[in-house]
Scaffold this motif. Structure first.
Motif, PDB file in Angstrom:
ATOM      1  N   THR A 103       0.841  -1.207   0.000  1.00 32.49           N
ATOM      2  CA  THR A 103       0.000   0.000   0.000  1.00 32.49           C
ATOM      3  C   THR A 103       0.872   1.252   0.000  1.00 32.49           C
ATOM      4  O   THR A 103       0.657   2.183  -0.794  1.00 32.49           O
ATOM      5  CB  THR A 103      -0.917  -0.013   1.250  1.00 32.49           C
ATOM      6  N   LYS A 104       1.885   1.249   0.858  1.00 34.19           N
ATOM      7  CA  LYS A 104       2.778   2.411   0.983  1.00 34.19           C
ATOM      8  C   LYS A 104       3.554   2.655  -0.326  1.00 34.19           C
ATOM      9  O   LYS A 104       3.711   3.790  -0.771  1.00 34.19           O
ATOM     10  CB  LYS A 104       3.769   2.129   2.120  1.00 34.19           C
ATOM     11  N   VAL A 142      -6.509  -4.345  -1.704  1.00 31.14           N
ATOM     12  CA  VAL A 142      -5.600  -3.202  -1.523  1.00 31.14           C
ATOM     13  C   VAL A 142      -6.052  -2.038  -2.425  1.00 31.14           C
ATOM     14  O   VAL A 142      -6.174  -0.895  -1.965  1.00 31.14           O
ATOM     15  CB  VAL A 142      -4.137  -3.606  -1.832  1.00 31.14           C
ATOM     16  N   TYR A 143      -6.350  -2.317  -3.682  1.00 23.16           N
ATOM     17  CA  TYR A 143      -6.680  -1.242  -4.624  1.00 23.16           C
ATOM     18  C   TYR A 143      -8.007  -0.568  -4.254  1.00 23.16           C
ATOM     19  O   TYR A 143      -8.122   0.654  -4.328  1.00 23.16           O
ATOM     20  CB  TYR A 143      -6.761  -1.782  -6.057  1.00 23.16           C
ATOM     21  N   LYS A 146      -7.835   0.271   0.235  1.00 19.80           N
ATOM     22  CA  LYS A 146      -6.709   1.008   0.834  1.00 19.80           C
ATOM     23  C   LYS A 146      -6.204   2.132  -0.083  1.00 19.80           C
ATOM     24  O   LYS A 146      -5.796   3.181   0.397  1.00 19.80           O
ATOM     25  CB  LYS A 146      -5.595   0.025   1.193  1.00 19.80           C
ATOM     26  N   ILE A 147      -6.236   1.901  -1.391  1.00 20.79           N
ATOM     27  CA  ILE A 147      -5.799   2.937  -2.333  1.00 20.79           C
ATOM     28  C   ILE A 147      -6.984   3.829  -2.720  1.00 20.79           C
ATOM     29  O   ILE A 147      -6.816   5.007  -3.012  1.00 20.79           O
ATOM     30  CB  ILE A 147      -5.182   2.290  -3.612  1.00 20.79           C
ATOM     31  N   HIS A 183      -6.031  11.084  -0.253  1.00 19.13           N
ATOM     32  CA  HIS A 183      -4.765  10.892   0.464  1.00 19.13           C
ATOM     33  C   HIS A 183      -4.078  12.193   0.867  1.00 19.13           C
ATOM     34  O   HIS A 183      -3.212  12.182   1.736  1.00 19.13           O
ATOM     35  CB  HIS A 183      -3.824  10.018  -0.372  1.00 19.13           C
TER      36      HIS A 183
END
Ligand SMILES: CC(C)(COP(=O)(O)OP(=O)(O)OC[C@H]1O[C@@H](n2cnc3c(N)ncnc32)[C@H](O)[C@@H]1OP(=O)(O)O)[C@@H](O)C(=O)NCCC(=O)NCCS
Length: 191
Positions: A103-104, A142-143, A146-147, A183
């Motif tokens: 993720t980072k 993740v996409y 988290k993204i 973000h």
């Protein structure tokens, strides 16, 4: 290119990375997600050629290092005419998966793609586009969660893998506006 964020480094691959990349690309466990369950079976000369082909290009193939150890790779292609970037990534060392690094790394790469002067001087990047396979539920989580990317399309039987098995592609995109709103909300107000 070179980006450093905390203990993560993303930098252009060089000739001395060929051994590491060649070992990953020839390992079916690493390459299954890309459609090569038997690995690429690639000679070292071809790995070196692929490292060199992007040396003077805006498109780059990069190593991902954590605390100085190579753990994976990523690449991106810039299509200024479409105001878009097309990246891909993999954490090849399983010990480094599922620890929050992916993720980072992806968020760090996206910030770079939206801000790098050289890339954006050719035409401002407005969206980043990539895909994964239907089986890769971790990547999809993740996409999406988290993204904050948008799933644009599920393309059934989009391509055949090394064993001739048809694979379904799941397509994603994140726009500049979406990325900053999610973000970097403070920056977003000034965009
Ligand atoms: C996909 C990848 C980039 C994700 O990075 P990562 O560092 O492993 O992922 P993170 O640790 O940041 O996040 C993993 C998340 O997926 C979840 N997860 C783990 N396994 C899962 C599964 N099988 N299905 C759904 N979610 C799963 C975790 O719980 C975590 O979510 P949470 O934080 O909400 O609990 C990385 O695993 C990778 O490179 N894998 C191998 C190659 C690959 O798949 N590349 C991408 C091709 S498009």
């Amino acid at each position: 290119m070179r980006i450093e964020k905390d203990n993560i480094t993303i930098r252009s691959a060089q000739a001395h990375d060929a051994k590491t990349l060649n070992a990953w690309w020839n390992d079916g466990r690493v390459m299954e997600h890309a459609g090569f369950p038997n690995g690429l079976g690639q000679p070292m000369e071809e790995t070196l050629r692929q490292i060199n082909e992007n040396r003077n290009s805006i498109n780059q193939r990069c190593m991902i290092e954590i605390d100085g150890t190579p753990v994976g790779e990523l690449n991106y292609k810039i299509h200024s005419d479409k105001a878009a970037a097309f990246p891909g990534w993999k954490i090849c060392e399983t010990d480094y998966q599922n620890k929050g690094y992916g993720t980072k790394i992806i968020l760090t790469l996206f910030e770079f793609l939206f801000t790098d002067e050289k890339i954006n001087s050719l035409g401002k990047i407005e969206r980043i586009v990539w895909d994964t396979t239907l089986e890769n539920t971790r990547a999809q989580h993740v996409y999406e969660s988290k993204i904050g990317a948008t799933k644009t399309k599920v393309e059934e039987n989009a391509w055949q893998d090394q064993l001739g098995v048809w694979r379904t592609a799941v397509h994603y995109e994140i726009t500049r506006k979406q990325f900053y709103a999610l973000h970097f909300p403070a920056v977003n107000k000034q965009q």
